[in-house]
Write an enzyme that holds these catalytic residues in place. Structure first.
Site, PDB file in Angstrom:
ATOM      1  N   TYR A  92       0.812  -1.216   0.000  1.00  0.00           N
ATOM      2  CA  TYR A  92       0.000   0.000   0.000  1.00  0.00           C
ATOM      3  C   TYR A  92       0.846   1.266   0.000  1.00  0.00           C
ATOM      4  O   TYR A  92       0.336   2.359  -0.212  1.00  0.00           O
ATOM      5  CB  TYR A  92      -0.974   0.002   1.187  1.00  0.00           C
ATOM      6  CG  TYR A  92      -2.216  -0.807   0.896  1.00  0.00           C
ATOM      7  CD1 TYR A  92      -2.471  -2.006   1.547  1.00  0.00           C
ATOM      8  CD2 TYR A  92      -3.121  -0.391  -0.079  1.00  0.00           C
ATOM      9  CE1 TYR A  92      -3.595  -2.759   1.254  1.00  0.00           C
ATOM     10  CE2 TYR A  92      -4.243  -1.145  -0.383  1.00  0.00           C
ATOM     11  CZ  TYR A  92      -4.477  -2.327   0.299  1.00  0.00           C
ATOM     12  OH  TYR A  92      -5.576  -3.083  -0.002  1.00  0.00           O
TER      13      TYR A  92
ATOM     14  N   GLU B 236      -4.538 -30.090   7.314  1.00  0.00           N
ATOM     15  CA  GLU B 236      -4.413 -29.389   6.024  1.00  0.00           C
ATOM     16  C   GLU B 236      -5.432 -28.259   5.892  1.00  0.00           C
ATOM     17  O   GLU B 236      -5.078 -27.121   5.607  1.00  0.00           O
ATOM     18  CB  GLU B 236      -4.593 -30.377   4.861  1.00  0.00           C
ATOM     19  CG  GLU B 236      -4.533 -29.708   3.478  1.00  0.00           C
ATOM     20  CD  GLU B 236      -5.030 -30.609   2.350  1.00  0.00           C
ATOM     21  OE1 GLU B 236      -5.139 -31.846   2.544  1.00  0.00           O
ATOM     22  OE2 GLU B 236      -5.303 -30.083   1.270  1.00  0.00           O
TER      23      GLU B 236
ATOM     24  N   ASP C 171      -5.644 -34.532   3.089  1.00  0.00           N
ATOM     25  CA  ASP C 171      -6.499 -35.302   2.182  1.00  0.00           C
ATOM     26  C   ASP C 171      -5.659 -36.350   1.480  1.00  0.00           C
ATOM     27  O   ASP C 171      -4.450 -36.198   1.303  1.00  0.00           O
ATOM     28  CB  ASP C 171      -7.109 -34.372   1.107  1.00  0.00           C
ATOM     29  CG  ASP C 171      -8.163 -33.435   1.675  1.00  0.00           C
ATOM     30  OD1 ASP C 171      -8.466 -32.420   1.004  1.00  0.00           O
ATOM     31  OD2 ASP C 171      -8.681 -33.731   2.773  1.00  0.00           O
TER      32      ASP C 171
END
Lengths: 470, 361
Positions: B103, B189, B242
């Site tokens: 910014y 995860e 997963d």
């Protein structure tokens, strides 16, 4: 006098085209010798000699008969030039295919700068007939001057539906301003000594009624070719500015014709200069030697600039001034023309009615010219945008670097920075660094395969060390 | 062997179980030390070190950014601008996030990603940690469980709340006074799974433990936190991801590091991370319903092939076996697929059994 020279050129070119055997070349020499028989004589004699493959189809006897018949009442076969003047020419180009001598009109009525006019016409002829080396020798008033017109760099412009064109694309001496004051940030920078013609294609032209009534029939068209000097393709970051546009009109024999001034006077108003990115166009009133043949337009910005002798200002801050050469090559085809006299007549009619022809096709011709100028301006406008990006980044680079140096409390670091840039304080550092950065950016060199490059002399600059640090 | 002992200990009582977990911890420490000794001082520097993970090889990561090339001049300017910002931060001993830097001049940088990349490049170029540049990343990870610590500014953080997780600190290196009696750390995860476990009171059920998630591909602070926990607590670190190539890759980032941050591997990797689940072999063993299984996409297969070529498997033959099983079965599954067996299968049966009976690799 110019008219006679043009007539001879026309005949030689037409005869050579007619008689040219298939596969014969387009190279050779042309000698124009202007001489007086005795000192103080008011009449000058002109000898035209041609040799080489470009005039292999010329038959001297036929030429003389034609000339004698209608064009040159002063043709005098008894006029013989000094053979010594011909020897260098034959040694260079081989045996003569043409040798023609005639007497000119009274030289007292010629303009004072007639010599420059002759040179300008021959120079323009040489541009579009780069295969022919032209030798102009003037021997009068007990003075001799010799001027050669030969193309250092030639480029063939060919299209499937067009006869091949051999152009002289060498960058003129007066346009190579940067060579006299090489900044040479790149030690082994090379400059393109030539230009890269762009073929704009063929535009069919309608024949106006007046010309038709005069006997001009057949298909008439104009081929547009542009050439930009100097070439800066190898300097992708170099800003450029179009300084002038020179329009050269050639008749179907590739001989430059004068005018039509009336038509081209309206060109600036027909160009949407703002859209093209041009800062206005105007036709200067003065007649510099460069402007004797063709019509030249200069941009308003160039007119307003004064020549700057200050070396500081002549640094890379200035954009490279470029000139655009626009060839308008008229082409004519009439299947009913078979004799040499028909071709000569058609050629002369085209010249005579050139103003009407162009005016009759004004919208199309102007649009075509606009397109060609627009294409040339595209590259310039692109460079301008790139320059804005570079300048914007340069500001950030400079402010960030200065921020670090200015804020540093490490004396050794600050002194090292000053020593490297050879300055005494941060103020000088800022200006010196900015200048160096802009030079490094502007003078970035990238070799381009199609450029005609010669190695510059190695330039060991006093700024060389600075460049490597940046 | 130890796994069987642990499973027997679960039957006899939890005290014995945690004793054996401690024993496992010591074993792990010993194996890591020996691996480090063996690999770290190799004469030939290889990109992969089983004791560290993916390391940057010197001399192979040089990029030239030119100031006179249109394509790179903006990047050149961005780099110098960020350098000047960093210089000011270091001089004033203040800190800013990468977002703050962006910014500072959004027009120049164009995107947050540009700033992120350049900060990493500067860190690599100067061979210092990003923390040393006084530029912090905004953390996205969450942590919960038996853990208390003090931030650098003295703020006390207690992660023991059962209902809400705590954001991973943006100044991990400044953390001090870590207090925890956790027996293990579990890296989760996905945030969805993390929240599910939080809601199921997992940390209390298998207390004492710590749960942490990087919400997918972990940011540097999440990785630093895992590393910090390992360095401080020396307890087993398990990964719950997963059963798909993407999950496996995320686990490898925690364990072996990423190519992008390879120059900081030593401070980011935890080679002792163990794969708790969801294993491809679990899908068959637990008879996960077929409708919960997803076919491997072309992209999955390509990633799987790429993963199998990585140097990780030389020291992890069981992992390789699992990946080959996935390759053969051509199916994948998310952790959420276990909910199709039973709603609380994950927190009530799967994980406790896995931890009890040594079902990790």
């Amino acid at each position: 006098m110019l008219q006679e020279i043009r007539q001879v050129l026309r005949l030689v070119v037409l005869m050579s085209k007619q008689g040219r055997r298939h596969g014969s070349g387009s190279t050779g020499g042309l000698l124009i010798l202007l001489w007086d028989e005795e000192a103080g004589a008011q009449r000058l004699n002109c000898t035209v000699a041609a040799a080489g493959s470009w005039c292999s189809g010329v038959e001297i006897k036929a030429l003389q008969l034609d000339l004698k018949g209608r064009m040159f009442p002063h043709v005098s076969p008894s006029l013989e030039p000094d053979p010594e003047d011909l020897i260098p020419f034959t040694e260079l180009h081989g045996s003569l295919r043409l040798l023609l001598s005639f007497q000119m009109k009274d030289a007292r009525h010629w303009p004072s700068d007639w010599q420059s006019d002759v040179e300008a016409v021959l120079q323009a002829f040489s541009l579009a007939n780069a295969g022919i080396q032209i030798h102009l020798k003037l021997k009068f008033a007990q003075k001799t001057s010799v001027r050669d017109f030969r193309a250092k760099i030639k480029a063939k412009v060919s299209r499937a539906d067009q006869p091949p064109l051999l152009l002289d694309v060498s960058c003129p001496e007066q346009k190579r301003w940067f060579l006299s004051k090489p900044h040479g940030w790149a030690k082994r920078a090379s400059w393109c000594q030539g230009g890269h013609p762009v073929d704009g294609g063929r535009l069919p032209l309608g024949i106006p009624p007046q010309a038709m009534d005069g006997g001009l029939l057949g298909d008439l068209s104009v081929r547009l070719v542009t050439l930009l000097h100097p070439c800066v393709l190898q300097y992708p970051n170099m800003p450029t500015e179009l300084k002038s546009i020179k329009v050269l009109v050639y008749n179907p024999c590739n001989i430059p014709v004068s005018g039509p001034s009336g038509f081209f006077q309206t060109l600036p108003s027909s160009m949407d200069c703002q859209h093209l990115g041009l800062r206005g166009l105007q036709c200067p009133a003065h007649k510099d030697p460069e402007f004797r043949v063709g019509t030249v337009f200069t941009t308003e910005q160039w007119e307003n600039e004064k020549k700057c002798d200050d070396e500081e200002q002549e640094s890379s801050h200035l954009p490279v001034q470029q000139s655009l050469l626009l060839f308008l090559l008229l082409q004519h085809r009439n299947p009913f023309c078979s004799h040499l006299s028909d071709f000569v007549a058609a050629d002369m009619l085209i010249e005579h009615h050139l103003e009407e022809i162009l005016c009759n096709n004004k919208p199309a011709v102007m649009a075509a010219i606009r397109t060609e100028i627009g294409n040339a301006m595209k590259a310039q406008n692109q460079r301008k945008k790139q320059q804005e990006k570079l300048n914007s980044a340069a500001e950030v680079i400079l402010s960030s670097t200065m921020s670090i140096v200015s804020c540093s409390s490490n004396v050794d670091f600050r002194n090292a920075c000053f020593d490297l840039m050879k300055v005494a304080d941060t103020h000088a550092l800022s200006s010196h660094l900015g200048e160096s950065l802009r030079r490094v950016m502007s003078w970035r060199f990238l070799p381009v395969g199609r450029c005609y490059s010669t190695q510059m002399e190695e330039n060991l600059l006093h700024h060389g060390s600075t460049k490597s640090e940046i | 062997m130890l796994g069987k002992q642990i499973s027997c200990a679960m039957e006899s009582g939890s005290t014995q179980f945690f004793f054996l977990i401690d024993k496992l911890r010591i074993q792990l420490l010993n194996s890591i030390e020996s691996a480090t000794e063996k690999d770290y001082f190799q004469e030939e520097i290889s990109p992969f070190d089983s004791g560290v993970g993916l390391q940057m090889s010197s001399g192979h990561s040089v990029t030239t950014v030119k100031s006179n090339c249109l394509a790179s001049v903006t990047k050149f300017a961005q780099i110098l601008k960020i350098l000047s910002v960093i210089y000011r931060l270091v001089q004033s001993n203040s800190y800013a996030t990468k977002r703050d830097v962006y910014y500072n001049n959004t027009q120049l940088f164009g995107s947050q990603r540009s700033v992120d990349t350049i900060v990493d490049d500067i860190s690599c170029m100067l061979k210092v940690s990003r923390r040393a540049l006084h530029v912090m990343a905004t953390s996205k990870g969450l942590i919960a469980g038996d853990l208390c610590y003090l931030e650098e500014d003295g703020t006390r953080i207690d992660c023991r709340s059962s209902s809400a997780a705590v954001s991973v600190s943006s100044n991990v290196s400044g953390i001090r006074n870590i207090v925890s009696s956790a027996k293990f750390v579990m890296i989760v995860e996905k945030d969805a799974t993390f929240q599910r476990l939080l809601n199921d009171n997992f940390c209390r059920k298998l207390s004492p433990c710590i749960m942490i998630t990087g919400k997918g591909v972990p940011d540097v602070n999440s990785r630093l936190m895992v590393k910090k926990l390992w360095d401080t607590l020396q307890i087993p670190i398990f990964a719950l991801v997963d059963a798909d190539p993407h999950g496996f890759e995320i686990m490898c980032i925690y364990k072996y590091g990423s190519v992008a941050m390879s120059f900081e591997a030593h401070s980011l990797t935890v080679p002792s991370v163990m794969w708790l689940g969801l294993l491809p072999s679990d899908l068959q063993r637990l008879m996960v319903p077929k409708h919960s299984l997803l076919p491997l996409t072309r992209r999955d297969e390509n990633k799987l092939n790429s993963l199998l070529k990585r140097p990780y498997f030389a020291s992890q033959p069981q992992w390789q076996k699992e990946m080959e099983l996935m390759q053969q079965s051509k199916v994948k599954a998310e952790i959420q697929s276990l909910a199709d067996i039973a709603p609380d299968f994950l927190s009530s049966i799967y994980l406790p059994n896995k931890l009890r009976y040594g079902g990790w690799l």
